[in-house]
Design a protein around this motif. Structure first.
Motif, short mmCIF file in Angstrom:
data_model
loop_
_atom_site.label_atom_id
_atom_site.label_comp_id
_atom_site.label_asym_id
_atom_site.label_seq_id
_atom_site.Cartn_x
_atom_site.Cartn_y
_atom_site.Cartn_z
N UNK A 332 0.79 -1.20 -0.06
CA UNK A 332 0.17 0.22 0.03
C UNK A 332 0.91 1.25 0.04
N UNK A 333 2.11 1.14 0.97
CA UNK A 333 2.94 2.43 0.84
C UNK A 333 3.53 2.53 -0.45
N UNK A 334 4.11 1.66 -1.15
CA UNK A 334 4.52 1.52 -2.14
C UNK A 334 3.86 2.12 -3.32
N UNK A 335 2.61 1.82 -3.30
CA UNK A 335 1.77 2.06 -4.38
C UNK A 335 1.38 3.67 -4.25
N UNK A 336 1.26 4.29 -3.24
CA UNK A 336 1.18 5.60 -3.07
C UNK A 336 2.22 6.63 -3.06
N UNK A 337 3.37 5.86 -3.41
CA UNK A 337 4.57 6.72 -3.89
C UNK A 337 4.35 7.42 -5.19
N UNK A 338 3.99 6.83 -6.34
CA UNK A 338 3.87 7.62 -7.49
C UNK A 338 2.81 8.90 -7.34
N UNK A 339 1.80 8.44 -6.56
CA UNK A 339 1.07 9.74 -6.32
C UNK A 339 1.64 10.85 -5.53
N UNK A 340 2.36 10.46 -4.55
CA UNK A 340 3.12 11.47 -3.89
C UNK A 340 4.33 12.02 -4.76
N UNK A 341 4.82 11.50 -5.65
CA UNK A 341 5.95 12.15 -6.55
C UNK A 341 5.07 13.10 -7.68
N UNK A 342 3.92 12.83 -7.92
CA UNK A 342 3.22 13.87 -8.81
C UNK A 342 2.65 15.06 -8.03
N UNK A 412 -16.68 11.93 -5.77
CA UNK A 412 -15.90 11.64 -6.64
C UNK A 412 -14.58 10.90 -5.86
N UNK A 413 -14.00 10.29 -6.53
CA UNK A 413 -12.86 9.52 -5.81
C UNK A 413 -11.54 10.57 -5.40
N UNK A 414 -11.09 10.10 -4.47
CA UNK A 414 -9.82 10.98 -3.99
C UNK A 414 -8.87 11.44 -5.29
N UNK A 415 -8.44 10.39 -6.04
CA UNK A 415 -7.60 10.67 -7.10
C UNK A 415 -8.38 11.63 -8.43
N UNK A 416 -9.45 11.65 -8.37
CA UNK A 416 -10.21 12.45 -9.38
C UNK A 416 -10.03 13.93 -9.01
N UNK A 417 -10.33 13.91 -7.59
CA UNK A 417 -10.39 15.43 -7.11
C UNK A 417 -8.94 15.90 -7.06
N UNK A 418 -8.00 15.13 -7.11
CA UNK A 418 -6.42 15.43 -6.86
C UNK A 418 -6.15 15.88 -8.39
N UNK A 419 -6.69 15.18 -9.62
CA UNK A 419 -6.35 15.38 -10.97
C UNK A 419 -6.85 17.05 -11.17
N UNK A 551 7.70 28.24 -17.97
CA UNK A 551 8.46 26.87 -17.49
C UNK A 551 7.53 25.96 -16.54
N UNK A 552 7.28 26.91 -15.58
CA UNK A 552 6.49 26.03 -14.66
C UNK A 552 5.10 25.40 -15.03
N UNK A 553 4.48 26.28 -15.75
CA UNK A 553 3.00 25.85 -16.52
C UNK A 553 3.27 24.69 -17.35
N UNK A 554 4.56 24.56 -18.21
CA UNK A 554 4.89 23.39 -19.01
C UNK A 554 5.21 22.30 -18.16
N UNK A 555 5.74 22.33 -16.93
CA UNK A 555 6.18 21.30 -16.26
C UNK A 555 4.94 20.83 -15.75
N UNK A 560 0.71 16.43 -14.88
CA UNK A 560 -0.56 16.17 -14.94
C UNK A 560 -0.80 15.05 -15.92
N UNK A 561 -0.08 14.81 -17.13
CA UNK A 561 -0.02 13.90 -18.16
C UNK A 561 0.20 12.56 -17.42
N UNK A 562 1.59 12.62 -16.59
CA UNK A 562 2.05 11.52 -15.83
C UNK A 562 1.19 11.04 -15.03
N UNK A 563 0.62 11.78 -14.14
CA UNK A 563 -0.38 11.79 -13.05
C UNK A 563 -1.64 10.78 -13.54
N UNK A 564 -2.09 11.10 -14.60
CA UNK A 564 -3.40 10.41 -15.41
C UNK A 564 -2.82 9.06 -15.54
N UNK A 565 -1.73 8.71 -15.93
CA UNK A 565 -1.37 7.50 -16.14
C UNK A 565 -1.12 6.62 -14.75
#
Length: 587
Positions: A332-342, A412-419, A551-555, A560-565
């Motif tokens: 569970x902790x490992x699966x949350x790491x990509x969300x944390x990074x995004x 809505x799900x937590x992840x939809x709200x974050x997106x 630059x920040x807007x582009x990053x 966001x695209x990575x987060x969707x995946x």
């Protein structure tokens, strides 16, 4: 207080005297109110510092703009990063309630030192106008610098402890297995954002105005009073709290044991039937003491930590053999790491609104009326006011309506709200870039590229900056609560504070990245502004802040695209009902 036959005891929770906590007598929305009030007082004390310390560093301690911004983001980054350390201590040794009390006291000490330095002239550099081209201002150094950094990093320690334990302690007042209390918990997390907004509204108006017009010493003094009231309010709620029982062992250690055991058992063959993996016998008495999770077909390589090669061994080493639930916790902790990074990139954007956007406001017309000037650091009040309106509407109207459509308790799900929040943060940086182009065009049109802000502000209202604050405020209202509730709801019981601190840790990394990114941008872009870089020096009119925003807007858009995946592949942990069914099957 005597326990009767009709009393329902709360699993793993006690009252302030160490007796089992009782439903309807402890916890619930009533017990969460002092927690929400404390969160409001904490933000009231700190938000004015977050937006105006850059002015204090620049105007009083005489650092230039980029150094001031970096000192602020380093302080904020340390504040949030320490929350993970404090969370480990709170979950495993000290307890969440005690951690909040200790941290609030440390925070009060830091504010007292900061107030004293701002008040006494002998504790700070001589007064000097840093914006004058001929000024040779003395930068803070020696014992004075030691005092300043000691004060702000005591604030970081205290703030980290409060952020680590307070939300989790508040969520402990609700039982996730009770449908009614589960919905109340969602309301509580929305209430956290509302409390932040209410405290922030006072901080960004009253406290910032006092700092700018009556002196930083009085403004810091108000922050001290707010934090003291917060600590007092929190302690006042003690008789009604459900207090989490500290297990005395480190949950982080148990997760590390899974990785060590999986590596040590890497050559073993996984059984085809997951029921052959190691788990201690489950009975009704054990259910009350242990959390049990069913096996999931994800991160199968970690399952090797639960392979029992020698079944005759009665006391296997926890560094060689872990039970299934322990392995699932690590998954569970490992699966949350990509969300944390995004979620890190959003704080990178927030840092600019707390630093460079404030400095933009300093160069602009800040008049509300002919006799009243709004402090530039009060500009974030715009999204705060919107949050005060949005949160009750979202919680009381939108969530019940959409819940009937989706069947999801939170609408809505937590992840939809974050997106939603992440894409809006990218938009806010694009808006900020457009507003900066407009501001600089006014400076060029009126031949004011070298104007001294405090003597000759540009003839353009600082309220043009409200657009970027507004968009980011909406983004924050979605992402902040979404991440906090996501991390808490998905985490195992033993690491609730630690998982909640994922949000603060992401913010910490974002603030540190901001400092690093400013230095990198200045180094790479030397020659664009007389050899100093896009963001160097004290003259924003000559800099290229708009390019930095683009630059920040582009990053942010790429993020966001990575987060969707990442979000589309995330598997939510089983609900308590699913766990109960699994236990019945295994019996």
């Amino acid at each position: 207080m005597d326990i009767t036959e009709n009393d329902v005891l709360i699993e793993g929770k006690v009252d302030w005297k160490g007796r089992p906590a009782i439903k309807n007598k402890h916890g619930g929305m009533l017990a969460s109110l002092p927690v929400l009030a404390t969160f409001a007082f904490d933000n009231m004390a700190n938000l004015a510092l977050s937006v105006n310390l850059v002015t204090y560093f620049n105007g009083v301690m005489h650092y230039d703009i980029s150094d001031s911004a970096n000192h602020l983001t380093n302080f904020l980054g340390t504040n949030y990063m320490l929350s993970i350390v404090m969370a480990c201590l709170a979950d495993s040794y000290i307890g969440r309630f005690r951690m909040v009390v200790i941290a609030a006291i440390v925070e009060c000490v830091g504010l007292a030192l900061l107030t004293a330095q701002a008040h006494y002239p002998e504790l700070k550099p001589p007064a000097c106008n840093i914006f004058l081209p001929t000024a040779n201002c003395e930068k803070v150094s020696g014992d004075k610098a030691v005092l300043m950094f000691s004060a702000i990093y005591l604030l970081a320690v205290g703030g980290g402890g409060v952020k680590a334990a307070l939300p989790s302690h508040g969520a402990d007042q609700f039982d996730e297995k009770d449908p009614k209390e589960a919905r109340q918990m969602s309301t509580f997390f929305n209430g956290l954002l509302l409390a932040l907004a209410m405290g922030g509204a006072v901080s960004l108006t009253c406290f910032v105005w006092v700092q700018d017009n009556k002196g930083f010493d009085r403004g810091f003094g108000l922050s001290f009073i707010a934090m003291f009231l917060g600590a007092t309010t929190f302690i006042f709620g003690l008789p009604w709290y459900r207090i989490h029982v500290v297990q005395g062992s480190s949950a982080i250690t148990e997760i590390l044991q899974v990785y060590v055991a999986a590596i040590r058992n890497r050559k073993l063959q996984l059984p085809e039937d997951p029921s052959e993996l190691y788990e201690i016998p489950i009975d009704k008495e054990a259910e009350l003491q242990q959390e049990y999770l069913p096996h999931r077909e994800v991160y199968r390589w970690l399952d090797k930590a639960a392979i029992q090669s020698d079944k005759t061994e009665t006391s296997p080493s926890p560094w060689k053999l872990c039970r299934v639930t322990q392995v699932e916790n690590a998954k569970i902790i490992l699966s949350m790491v990509p969300i944390f990074l995004c979620s890190i990139i959003m704080t990178l954007c927030l840092a600019q609104l707390q630093t460079f956007s404030i400095q933009q406001g300093v160069t602009m017309d800040i008049k509300l009326t002919n006799s009243f000037n709004m402090p530039p650091a009060s500009l974030p009040i715009i999204p705060v006011v919107f949050i005060l309106i949005l949160v009750p509407i979202y919680d009381r109207i939108f969530v019940p309506f959409i819940r009937n459509v989706t069947g999801i308790p939170t609408g809505i799900t937590h992840l939809q709200r974050v997106g939603v929040g992440l894409i809006l943060s990218s938009l806010s940086m694009a808006v900020a870039a457009i507003m900066e182009v407009k501001r600089k065009n006014v400076a060029k049109h009126h031949n004011m590229l070298d104007a001294i802000p405090v003597l000759q502000p540009l003839p353009i209202s600082a309220f043009w900056l409200s657009f970027q604050y507004f968009v980011f405020g909406v983004a924050e209202s979605f992402t902040f609560v979404g991440l906090l509730e996501f991390f808490y709801s998905q985490a195992p019981k033993s690491v609730k504070s630690i998982s909640s601190s994922f949000l603060w840790s992401a913010m910490a990394v974002g603030y540190f990245m901001s400092s690093i990114m400013v230095d990198i941008v200045n180094h790479v872009t030397k020659g664009a502004t007389k050899g100093e870089g896009w963001l160097a020096g004290n003259n924003l009119n000559r800099n290229h802040l708009e390019r930095f925003y683009w630059l920040l807007a582009t990053l942010s858009l790429i993020n966001f695209i990575i987060y969707l995946l990442v979000a589309s592949r995330y598997k939510y942990r089983p609900s308590s009902l699913d766990v109960e069914k699994e236990i019945e099957v295994r019996h």
